[in-house]
Write an enzyme that holds these catalytic residues in place. Structure first.
Site, short mmCIF file in Angstrom:
data_model
loop_
_atom_site.label_atom_id
_atom_site.label_comp_id
_atom_site.label_asym_id
_atom_site.label_seq_id
_atom_site.Cartn_x
_atom_site.Cartn_y
_atom_site.Cartn_z
N LYS A 22 27.95 -19.47 -6.57
CA LYS A 22 26.71 -19.52 -7.36
C LYS A 22 26.91 -18.81 -8.70
O LYS A 22 26.58 -19.35 -9.76
CB LYS A 22 25.59 -18.85 -6.60
N ASN A 23 27.50 -17.62 -8.66
CA ASN A 23 27.56 -16.79 -9.87
C ASN A 23 28.67 -17.21 -10.82
O ASN A 23 28.80 -16.64 -11.90
CB ASN A 23 27.69 -15.31 -9.48
N CYS A 115 13.12 -7.72 -10.83
CA CYS A 115 13.09 -8.43 -9.54
C CYS A 115 13.17 -7.35 -8.47
O CYS A 115 13.21 -6.16 -8.75
CB CYS A 115 14.26 -9.41 -9.44
N ARG A 120 16.50 -4.50 -14.20
CA ARG A 120 17.47 -5.49 -14.70
C ARG A 120 17.16 -5.93 -16.13
O ARG A 120 16.91 -7.07 -16.43
CB ARG A 120 17.52 -6.68 -13.73
N ASP A 303 26.83 -7.00 -4.09
CA ASP A 303 26.26 -8.17 -3.41
C ASP A 303 26.67 -8.27 -1.95
O ASP A 303 26.19 -9.15 -1.25
CB ASP A 303 26.67 -9.47 -4.14
N ARG A 395 18.50 -19.55 -2.14
CA ARG A 395 18.91 -19.42 -3.54
C ARG A 395 20.41 -19.32 -3.64
O ARG A 395 21.01 -19.76 -4.63
CB ARG A 395 18.29 -18.16 -4.15
C1 EPZ Z 1 25.21 -10.38 -11.86
O1 EPZ Z 1 23.91 -9.99 -12.24
C2 EPZ Z 1 25.06 -11.22 -10.60
N1 EPZ Z 1 24.26 -12.41 -10.91
C3 EPZ Z 1 24.37 -10.40 -9.50
O2 EPZ Z 1 24.33 -11.19 -8.33
C4 EPZ Z 1 25.25 -9.17 -9.23
O3 EPZ Z 1 24.61 -8.36 -8.27
C5 EPZ Z 1 25.44 -8.37 -10.53
O4 EPZ Z 1 26.01 -9.23 -11.55
C6 EPZ Z 1 26.37 -7.18 -10.34
O5 EPZ Z 1 27.61 -7.62 -9.87
C7 EPZ Z 1 24.85 -13.44 -11.55
O6 EPZ Z 1 26.03 -13.41 -11.89
C8 EPZ Z 1 24.00 -14.63 -11.84
P1 EPZ Z 1 24.70 -6.82 -14.45
P2 EPZ Z 1 23.66 -9.31 -13.69
O7 EPZ Z 1 24.26 -7.18 -15.81
O8 EPZ Z 1 24.64 -9.83 -14.66
C9 EPZ Z 1 22.33 -3.00 -15.95
C10 EPZ Z 1 23.35 -12.12 -6.43
O9 EPZ Z 1 22.93 -11.61 -5.38
N2 EPZ Z 1 22.11 -3.75 -17.19
O10 EPZ Z 1 26.18 -6.77 -14.15
O11 EPZ Z 1 22.21 -9.44 -13.97
C11 EPZ Z 1 21.62 -3.64 -14.76
O12 EPZ Z 1 20.27 -3.20 -14.70
C12 EPZ Z 1 23.04 -11.50 -7.77
O13 EPZ Z 1 24.07 -13.15 -6.47
C13 EPZ Z 1 21.44 -3.12 -18.24
O14 EPZ Z 1 21.01 -1.98 -18.13
O15 EPZ Z 1 24.01 -7.79 -13.39
C14 EPZ Z 1 22.42 -3.15 -13.59
O16 EPZ Z 1 22.00 -1.86 -13.22
C15 EPZ Z 1 22.13 -10.30 -7.62
N3 EPZ Z 1 21.24 -3.81 -19.39
C16 EPZ Z 1 23.85 -3.09 -14.15
O17 EPZ Z 1 23.71 -3.10 -15.58
C17 EPZ Z 1 21.70 -5.10 -19.57
O18 EPZ Z 1 21.51 -5.66 -20.66
C18 EPZ Z 1 24.73 -4.27 -13.77
O19 EPZ Z 1 24.00 -5.44 -14.04
C19 EPZ Z 1 22.39 -5.71 -18.50
C20 EPZ Z 1 22.59 -5.02 -17.33
#
Ligand code: EPZ
Length: 416
Positions: A22-23, A115, A120, A303, A395
């Protein structure tokens, strides 16, 4: 809303094939926005989130044909706005922002909102686009970004962000000059996306490391590519075999993406034999308790945190599971406790004392991976577990009940 009914206590045995990730599929689909012409993408999983991103792309004027092998053409983008009603159901919709600004010079994308697992924010996506010369305003819950042509820049992500790295890598392919992403995320899904972009004619080096260099080009061309196997689905099935003391072959996977999990499962006593694209996992009776700390790749994946917690709830001792990536990713704990799990949350850690048997109970899914962990707990529990709000699981898992039933689980979906 559909429910899942599970009669626990069945050992899983047999073979299960892993679907496309998915990702990886989500950013690969939005990367089509960068190109006029027909791309062909193989191994697209059949998931709710994929349906959502296809709906979003269609609303922008993108043409599509097919399912698992998908042909997609963004030759005639008619709209550069991603509306709230589409974005609120899937945060990854933010992945249209970078490609739209790069290709069309403008984008209006609803802020995804929080969410279940955390606030996020997307501030790092926005900051990077501004550093590339985009004019970004936030109003009425939307991100509006404009740039006649983005400019290459040196960008440092102060938090490793997966979709942030993906969004900006895509945007940089058509920028003027060279972009350097520092403290870039290193997930395999980013390497898959970089390979697809390179197939379109982008000039990218360093994907998979924490420094990615993208040399902008004038335009890209369509390509044919495949989505890599889903490492989180793979990990979920490895744990399903362990929690039921089963013997399962997981095929069509990439074991090299799961080192952190495989090490932990072996420490817990599971027997794991990994081939090039398959893994045989055998249970060991009562697993040993192990400590887990989630980290960005190649660390233990956030995850898979809920899923390994289900396994540790049935282990023989005390396990400390620490979540460092998201601020609220223990929503599954209270539901697991309804099944007899012995878990105490202390700050960002959950202290899990294994119990001899979990008990089936009615439980509620709160987010995608929490749902998976409750199904795993139900497979091991004595008696019946009824999981509600099953749309969460749909999902990110393709026909999970069919795949589990084929391995001998007693699980069925009750349409709601
Ligand atoms: C991706 O989400 C994945 N989703 C998530 O999978 C996964 O849990 C996550 O990466 C971490 O590995 C997809 O790839 C579609 P991040 P993403 O930006 O990119 C903070 C699943 O279950 N952050 O790496 O949204 C954020 O709050 C889903 O398949 C900021 O502060 O995660 C978090 O604490 C859930 N500002 C950390 O960074 C930003 O602009 C990592 O988030 C962006 C992120």
């Amino acid at each position: 809303m559909d429910k899942m009914v599970i009669e626990g206590g069945k050992r899983l045995a047999g073979e299960v094939r892993i679907s496309g990730a998915k990702n990886a599929a989500l950013p690969i689909l939005t990367s089509a926005l960068l190109v006029a012409g027909w791309n062909t993408f193989h191994n697209i999983p059949d998931l709710l989130d994929i349906k959502t991103v296809k709906k979003l792309l269609k609303s922008l004027g993108v043409e599509m044909e097919g399912e698992e092998t998908l042909r997609i053409n963004a030759g005639a983008i008619t709209n550069c706005e991603a509306s709230y009603d589409l974005v609120r159901t899937m945060r990854a919709s933010i992945l249209v922002l970078g490609p739209l600004v790069a290709r069309m010079g403008e984008a209006r994308v609803s802020l995804p909102g929080g969410c279940a697992i955390g606030a996020r924010p997307v501030n790092l996506h926005i900051k990077a686009l501004e550093e590339m010369g985009a004019e970004v305003t936030l109003k009425e819950g939307y991100v509006e970004a404009k740039a006649r042509r983005l400019k290459g820049a040196e960008i440092y992500f102060d938090i490793s962000t997966v979709t942030g790295t993906e969004n900006i890598m895509m945007a940089a392919t058509l920028a003027e000059g060279t972009t350097v992403l520092k403290n870039a995320a290193r997930e395999p899904e980013i390497v898959n996306l970089a390979d697809v972009l390179s197939g379109m004619g982008a000039r990218i080096t360093g994907a998979g490391s924490d420094v990615i260099v993208i040399e902008g080009v004038e335009r890209l061309h369509p390509c044919e590519a495949s989505v890599l196997p889903d490492r989180i689905e793979t990990g979920t099935f490895l744990i399903a075999a362990g929690i039921t003391d089963g013997d399962v072959r997981v095929v069509g996977c990439d074991p090299s993406h799961l080192d952190a999990l495989i090490v932990k499962l072996r420490d817990a006593g599971l027997r794991i034999d990994a081939g090039r694209d398959c893994i045989r996992v055998r249970g060991c009776g009562v697993p040993r308790s192990v400590d887990v700390k989630t980290l960005p790749y190649p660390g233990f994946p956030t995850d898979l945190q809920a899923q390994i917690m289900a396994l540790m709830a049935t282990a023989g001792g005390l396990s400390v599971i620490t979540e460092t990536v998201f601020e609220n990713r223990f929503m599954h704990v209270s539901e697991m406790m309804r099944m007899g799990a012995d878990i105490v949350i202390q700050g960002t850690s959950a202290i899990v004392r294994g119990v001899p048997r979990l008990r089936g109970a009615p439980v509620m899914a709160t987010d995608l991976r929490a749902s998976a962990s409750l199904i795993l707990a139900g497979l091991a529990a004595e008696g019946q577990t009824v999981l509600s709000r099953v749309y969460h699981i749909d999902r990110g898992y393709q026909q999970i009940e069919k795949k589990l039933s084929a391995l001998g689980a007693d699980i069925r979906r009750i349409p709601g």
